[in-house]
Design an enzyme around this catalytic site. Structure first.
Site, PDB file in Angstrom:
ATOM      1  N   LYS A  13       1.107 -23.453  93.077  1.00 23.66           N
ATOM      2  CA  LYS A  13       1.868 -24.585  92.516  1.00 23.66           C
ATOM      3  C   LYS A  13       3.195 -24.758  93.252  1.00 23.66           C
ATOM      4  CE  LYS A  13       2.079 -22.892  88.311  1.00 23.66           C
ATOM      5  NZ  LYS A  13       1.360 -21.634  88.538  1.00 23.66           N
ATOM      6  N   ARG A 123       2.924 -11.454  97.358  1.00 22.75           N
ATOM      7  CA  ARG A 123       3.923 -12.524  97.524  1.00 22.75           C
ATOM      8  C   ARG A 123       5.325 -11.960  97.748  1.00 22.75           C
ATOM      9  NH1 ARG A 123       4.379 -16.930  92.979  1.00 22.75           N
ATOM     10  NH2 ARG A 123       4.368 -15.092  91.644  1.00 22.75           N
ATOM     11  N   ARG A 156       8.955 -10.556  92.895  1.00 24.81           N
ATOM     12  CA  ARG A 156       9.306 -10.846  91.504  1.00 24.81           C
ATOM     13  C   ARG A 156       8.900  -9.682  90.602  1.00 24.81           C
ATOM     14  NH1 ARG A 156       7.043 -16.906  90.594  1.00 24.81           N
ATOM     15  NH2 ARG A 156       6.276 -15.907  88.704  1.00 24.81           N
TER      16      ARG A 156
HETATM   17  P1  AP5 Z   1       2.813 -19.746  94.785  1.00 24.51           P
HETATM   18  O1  AP5 Z   1       2.970 -21.064  95.432  1.00 24.51           O
HETATM   19  O2  AP5 Z   1       4.053 -18.938  94.548  1.00 24.51           O
HETATM   20  O3  AP5 Z   1       1.980 -19.879  93.419  1.00 24.51           O
HETATM   21  P2  AP5 Z   1       2.425 -20.370  91.969  1.00 24.51           P
HETATM   22  O4  AP5 Z   1       1.255 -21.113  91.413  1.00 24.51           O
HETATM   23  O5  AP5 Z   1       3.733 -21.080  92.036  1.00 24.51           O
HETATM   24  O6  AP5 Z   1       2.535 -18.969  91.227  1.00 24.51           O
HETATM   25  P3  AP5 Z   1       3.594 -18.486  90.159  1.00 24.51           P
HETATM   26  O7  AP5 Z   1       3.437 -16.999  90.051  1.00 24.51           O
HETATM   27  O8  AP5 Z   1       4.981 -18.991  90.454  1.00 24.51           O
HETATM   28  O9  AP5 Z   1       3.064 -19.168  88.852  1.00 24.51           O
HETATM   29  P4  AP5 Z   1       3.376 -18.794  87.404  1.00 24.51           P
HETATM   30  O10 AP5 Z   1       2.930 -20.006  86.692  1.00 24.51           O
HETATM   31  O11 AP5 Z   1       2.780 -17.510  86.954  1.00 24.51           O
HETATM   32  O12 AP5 Z   1       4.953 -18.495  87.406  1.00 24.51           O
HETATM   33  P5  AP5 Z   1       6.229 -19.369  87.036  1.00 24.51           P
HETATM   34  O13 AP5 Z   1       7.296 -18.989  87.958  1.00 24.51           O
HETATM   35  O14 AP5 Z   1       5.885 -20.778  86.884  1.00 24.51           O
HETATM   36  O15 AP5 Z   1       1.770 -18.891  95.650  1.00 24.51           O
HETATM   37  C1  AP5 Z   1       1.503 -17.528  95.323  1.00 24.51           C
HETATM   38  C2  AP5 Z   1       1.317 -16.704  96.611  1.00 24.51           C
HETATM   39  O16 AP5 Z   1       0.141 -17.165  97.276  1.00 24.51           O
HETATM   40  C3  AP5 Z   1       2.460 -16.845  97.649  1.00 24.51           C
HETATM   41  O17 AP5 Z   1       2.663 -15.623  98.285  1.00 24.51           O
HETATM   42  C4  AP5 Z   1       1.948 -17.899  98.635  1.00 24.51           C
HETATM   43  O18 AP5 Z   1       2.492 -17.717  99.931  1.00 24.51           O
HETATM   44  C5  AP5 Z   1       0.445 -17.616  98.612  1.00 24.51           C
HETATM   45  N1  AP5 Z   1      -0.355 -18.825  98.825  1.00 24.51           N
HETATM   46  C6  AP5 Z   1      -0.104 -20.101  98.415  1.00 24.51           C
HETATM   47  N2  AP5 Z   1      -1.091 -20.941  98.809  1.00 24.51           N
HETATM   48  C7  AP5 Z   1      -1.996 -20.170  99.476  1.00 24.51           C
HETATM   49  C8  AP5 Z   1      -3.245 -20.454 100.123  1.00 24.51           C
HETATM   50  N3  AP5 Z   1      -3.760 -21.684 100.163  1.00 24.51           N
HETATM   51  N4  AP5 Z   1      -3.908 -19.411 100.701  1.00 24.51           N
HETATM   52  C9  AP5 Z   1      -3.386 -18.143 100.662  1.00 24.51           C
HETATM   53  N5  AP5 Z   1      -2.211 -17.824 100.078  1.00 24.51           N
HETATM   54  C10 AP5 Z   1      -1.527 -18.837  99.482  1.00 24.51           C
HETATM   55  O19 AP5 Z   1       6.581 -18.811  85.578  1.00 24.51           O
HETATM   56  C11 AP5 Z   1       6.997 -17.457  85.426  1.00 24.51           C
HETATM   57  C12 AP5 Z   1       7.197 -17.141  83.948  1.00 24.51           C
HETATM   58  O20 AP5 Z   1       8.233 -17.985  83.386  1.00 24.51           O
HETATM   59  C13 AP5 Z   1       5.986 -17.358  83.039  1.00 24.51           C
HETATM   60  O21 AP5 Z   1       5.092 -16.262  83.077  1.00 24.51           O
HETATM   61  C14 AP5 Z   1       6.674 -17.523  81.678  1.00 24.51           C
HETATM   62  O22 AP5 Z   1       7.121 -16.287  81.200  1.00 24.51           O
HETATM   63  C15 AP5 Z   1       7.916 -18.330  82.035  1.00 24.51           C
HETATM   64  N6  AP5 Z   1       7.664 -19.783  81.964  1.00 24.51           N
HETATM   65  C16 AP5 Z   1       7.760 -20.699  82.986  1.00 24.51           C
HETATM   66  N7  AP5 Z   1       7.453 -21.923  82.568  1.00 24.51           N
HETATM   67  C17 AP5 Z   1       7.153 -21.809  81.236  1.00 24.51           C
HETATM   68  C18 AP5 Z   1       6.745 -22.736  80.241  1.00 24.51           C
HETATM   69  N8  AP5 Z   1       6.549 -24.025  80.520  1.00 24.51           N
HETATM   70  N9  AP5 Z   1       6.516 -22.266  78.984  1.00 24.51           N
HETATM   71  C19 AP5 Z   1       6.698 -20.966  78.673  1.00 24.51           C
HETATM   72  N10 AP5 Z   1       7.077 -20.035  79.573  1.00 24.51           N
HETATM   73  C20 AP5 Z   1       7.310 -20.446  80.844  1.00 24.51           C
HETATM   74 MG    MG Z   2       5.658 -20.757  91.214  1.00 31.20          MG
END
Ligand code: AP5
Ligand code: MG
Length: 227
Positions: A13, A123, A156
């Protein structure tokens, strides 16, 4: 343009939202990045929120809604990490309705769970410019150093194999049902997030532009028929 990007943890994402934001010159708003940056463990509430994030649990809807309400005001955006629950999706509709700017499209990236664990545990993130790397798939030119800004790359705290499994379980239980919510409104674009990052971006942009064009034509036809 107001976009959402949906997908499991590690589906890409953030990676795709950064590229799409650059292409359309819109803001990339990541609720995860926002929480990690803004929540300093100086109060009991902040410490409680950090504990939730570090163990992979969702932050309560009420808190997320008050945060999102504040950051959505303003220009066009791609919203990454929100909504994650049905209550958040309904509230987002209501907020956008009140602001007079509905969501134009929801992008959904699908990656099999087995690939996710490998992606997340490898990552590395730049805390300064938010660039994303992967020790195997997208390694930085110099170990631990961001190619873009020279910042020191970090892992992270929630990027462990067991936390990722927990985040995936929550994703399937709480977030997957809202994909259908956008599909039923004909606002959904789903694609595979496996393969070359730039090809996935190009594919998403082409699908998005085609679907926006069709939606525009349909609106014009509706007006023509009704007049
Ligand atoms: P990356 O682009 O970082 O993936 P991502 O989908 O952004 O993964 P996240 O871990 O950020 O998602 P998440 O939803 O768990 O965390 P968030 O920060 O939103 O890619 C991942 C890796 O893969 C990278 O190393 C990249 O280089 C690699 N990659 C990318 N594309 C690739 C490809 N095509 N091929 C190979 N490798 C690839 O949320 C964190 C926490 O915050 C949540 O757990 C929760 O506690 C809280 N939170 C956030 N939003 C909310 C909400 N709306 N409600 C409640 N809690 C929330
Ligand atoms: Mg993310």
């Amino acid at each position: 343009m107001r976009l959402l990007i949906l997908g499991a943890s590690g589906a890409g994402k953030g990676t795709q939202a950064q590229a799409i934001a650059k292409h359309f010159d819109i803001r990339h708003i990541s609720t995860g990045d926002f929480l990690r940056e803004e929540i300093r463990p100086s109060t009991a509430l902040c410490r409680a929120v950090k504990r939730l994030i570090d163990r992979g649990d969702l932050v309560p809807d009420e808190l997320m809604l008050s945060i999102v309400h504040e950051i959505l005001e303003g220009d066009d955006f791609i919203l990454d990490g929100f909504p994650r629950t049905f209550a958040q999706a309904l509230a987002l509709d209501e907020i956008c309705g009140r602001l007079g700017s509905p969501i134009d499209m929801a992008l959904n990236i699908h990656v099999p769970d087995d690939d996710i664990i490998q992606r997340i545990t490898g990552r590395k993130v730049c805390p300064d410019c938010k660039a994303m790397f992967h020790i195997i798939f997208y390694p930085p030119k110099q170990a631990f150093t961001c190619d873009n800004c020279g910042g020191t790359l970090e892992q992270r705290p929630d990027d462990t194999a067991s936390t990722v499994r927990h985040r995936l379980k929550i994703y399937h239980e709480r977030t997957v049902p809202i994909i259908d919510f956008y599909d039923r409104q004909n606002l959904l674009i789903s694609t595979s997030g496996t393969g070359d990052v730039e090809e996935i971006t190009q594919n998403l942009i082409e699908l998005l532009e085609a679907k926006l064009l069709v939606a525009k034509l349909e609106k014009k036809m509706e007006k023509g028929i009704w007049r």
